[in-house]
Design an enzyme around this catalytic site. Sequence first.
Site, PDB file in Angstrom:
ATOM      1  N   ASN A   9       0.865  -1.177   0.000  1.00 39.56           N
ATOM      2  CA  ASN A   9       0.000   0.000   0.000  1.00 39.56           C
ATOM      3  C   ASN A   9       0.902   1.227   0.000  1.00 39.56           C
ATOM      4  OD1 ASN A   9      -1.784   2.058   0.517  1.00 39.56           O
ATOM      5  ND2 ASN A   9      -2.161   1.480   2.658  1.00 39.56           N
ATOM      6  N   LYS A  11       0.103   4.244  -0.212  1.00 40.45           N
ATOM      7  CA  LYS A  11      -0.558   5.425   0.375  1.00 40.45           C
ATOM      8  C   LYS A  11      -0.394   6.627  -0.556  1.00 40.45           C
ATOM      9  CE  LYS A  11       0.530   3.555   4.874  1.00 40.45           C
ATOM     10  NZ  LYS A  11       0.251   3.666   6.272  1.00 40.45           N
ATOM     11  N   HIS A  95      -9.420   0.896   5.052  1.00 40.52           N
ATOM     12  CA  HIS A  95      -8.120   1.096   5.700  1.00 40.52           C
ATOM     13  C   HIS A  95      -8.292   2.014   6.909  1.00 40.52           C
ATOM     14  CE1 HIS A  95      -3.988   2.403   6.354  1.00 40.52           C
ATOM     15  NE2 HIS A  95      -3.618   1.307   5.719  1.00 40.52           N
ATOM     16  N   GLU A  97      -6.668   4.432   7.938  1.00 38.52           N
ATOM     17  CA  GLU A  97      -6.523   5.870   7.668  1.00 38.52           C
ATOM     18  C   GLU A  97      -7.809   6.438   7.086  1.00 38.52           C
ATOM     19  OE1 GLU A  97      -2.849   5.477   5.516  1.00 38.52           O
ATOM     20  OE2 GLU A  97      -1.878   4.932   7.402  1.00 38.52           O
ATOM     21  N   GLU A 167      -5.228  -5.097  10.726  1.00 43.73           N
ATOM     22  CA  GLU A 167      -4.249  -4.028  10.875  1.00 43.73           C
ATOM     23  C   GLU A 167      -4.543  -3.250  12.157  1.00 43.73           C
ATOM     24  OE1 GLU A 167      -2.276  -2.923   6.975  1.00 43.73           O
ATOM     25  OE2 GLU A 167      -4.055  -1.692   7.108  1.00 43.73           O
ATOM     26  N   GLY A 173       2.349   2.255  10.736  1.00 45.36           N
ATOM     27  CA  GLY A 173       3.278   3.369  10.579  1.00 45.36           C
ATOM     28  C   GLY A 173       3.960   3.794  11.861  1.00 45.36           C
ATOM     29  N   SER A 213       3.534  -2.080  10.504  1.00 45.94           N
ATOM     30  CA  SER A 213       4.985  -2.048  10.765  1.00 45.94           C
ATOM     31  C   SER A 213       5.681  -3.375  10.449  1.00 45.94           C
ATOM     32  CB  SER A 213       5.249  -1.612  12.208  1.00 45.94           C
ATOM     33  OG  SER A 213       4.776  -0.292  12.410  1.00 45.94           O
TER      34      SER A 213
HETATM   35  C1  PEP Z   1      -0.643   0.105   5.903  1.00 41.12           C
HETATM   36  O1  PEP Z   1      -0.600   1.201   5.393  1.00 41.12           O
HETATM   37  O2  PEP Z   1      -1.590  -0.650   5.635  1.00 41.12           O
HETATM   38  C2  PEP Z   1       0.436  -0.307   6.807  1.00 41.12           C
HETATM   39  C3  PEP Z   1       0.359  -1.473   7.391  1.00 41.12           C
HETATM   40  O3  PEP Z   1       1.456   0.577   6.991  1.00 41.12           O
HETATM   41  P1  PEP Z   1       2.897   0.270   7.672  1.00 41.12           P
HETATM   42  O4  PEP Z   1       3.402  -1.021   7.082  1.00 41.12           O
HETATM   43  O5  PEP Z   1       3.749   1.439   7.292  1.00 41.12           O
HETATM   44  O6  PEP Z   1       2.669   0.153   9.140  1.00 41.12           O
END
Ligand code: PEP
Length: 251
Positions: A9, A11, A95, A97, A167, A173, A213
Site C-alpha cells: 500500500n 498510500k 483502511h 486511515e 491491521e 506506521g 509495521s
Molecule cells: C498500511 O498502510 O496498511 C500499513 C500497514 O502501513 P505500515 O506497514 O507502514 O505500518
Amino acid sequence: MRKKFIAGNWKMFTDLATAKKLTQEIVTLMAGNNKVDVAICPPFTYIQAVGEIVKGSNISLGAQNCFHEKEGAFTGEISPNMLADLGCKYVILGHSERRHKMGECDVTINKKVHAALASGLKVILCLGETLDERQANKTNDILKNQLDGSLAGVNKDNLDSLVLAYEPVWAIGTGHNATPQQAQDTHAFIRSWVSKHHGAETASKLIIQYGGSVKPDNAASLLHQADVDGGLIGGASLKADQFLGIIRAGM
Ligand code: PEP
C-alpha cells in the site's frame, strides 16, 4: 494450504518517476518467483503507468479506495469499474486511515464492498482496533462489529473475492508491530467469525493478511503463524529491497 499474499500500500507517496522505477525494480526482482502472490497499490494517478509495467508479470495491480457508485455526478470520486478498466484486480477498503482520518464508517465501507465485488474487483478489507480498545480488552468486540458491519449482506459465493487484512491501528506506521502471538490470536478470532457465518470450508480458504509495521526483520515470525496468510505493507513497500525481503520471508 493457503498461498501467502503480500500487498504493498503506497498510500499518498511517490511521484510518477519513482512509481515507475519502484514498479520496474519489483517486477525485475520478482521475475520467475511464483511462491507468493504479490500486488502493489499505487495512488490513483499512477495506476495506469504502473499497470503498463506490471502487464504480463506476476505482480497484480490494486487501488487504495473507491466510491460505491458505478458512475454519476460524484465530483472527485473514482468508481470500481474505472479501476477494473485500468487493470486493477484488487481494491483496499476500510483502511484505518480512511476510517479514522476520513471518517469512513462500516455502513459506507459495506456499500463500497458490495460495489467493488459487483464490478469484479477483489476486496482487501481492513479491520483493526485502536490502542485504547486493545488495552480495554475490546479487540474481538471491535473486530466483530467491523466484520458484521462491513460484510453485511455479502454472501458465501463472494468470499473467494475477499481478503481480510488485520491491521491494528496502533501498529500502522508506528514501528510497533503486533507480536506474532497477538497476530495469530486475532487472526484465529477473525477466521472463527468467517467460519460461523460462512462455514468452515470457506473460512479455511480465506486469506487473512497482517498489516502494521511489517519489515524484513520481523516478517518471518509474523508470516509463519498458522492463521497469518500474508501481509499488507505500507512504509516498507516503498523500497523494492525491503518489500522483496518481506516477500522472501513469506516463502
Ligand atoms: C498500511 O498502510 O496498511 C500499513 C500497514 O502501513 P505500515 O506497514 O507502514 O505500518
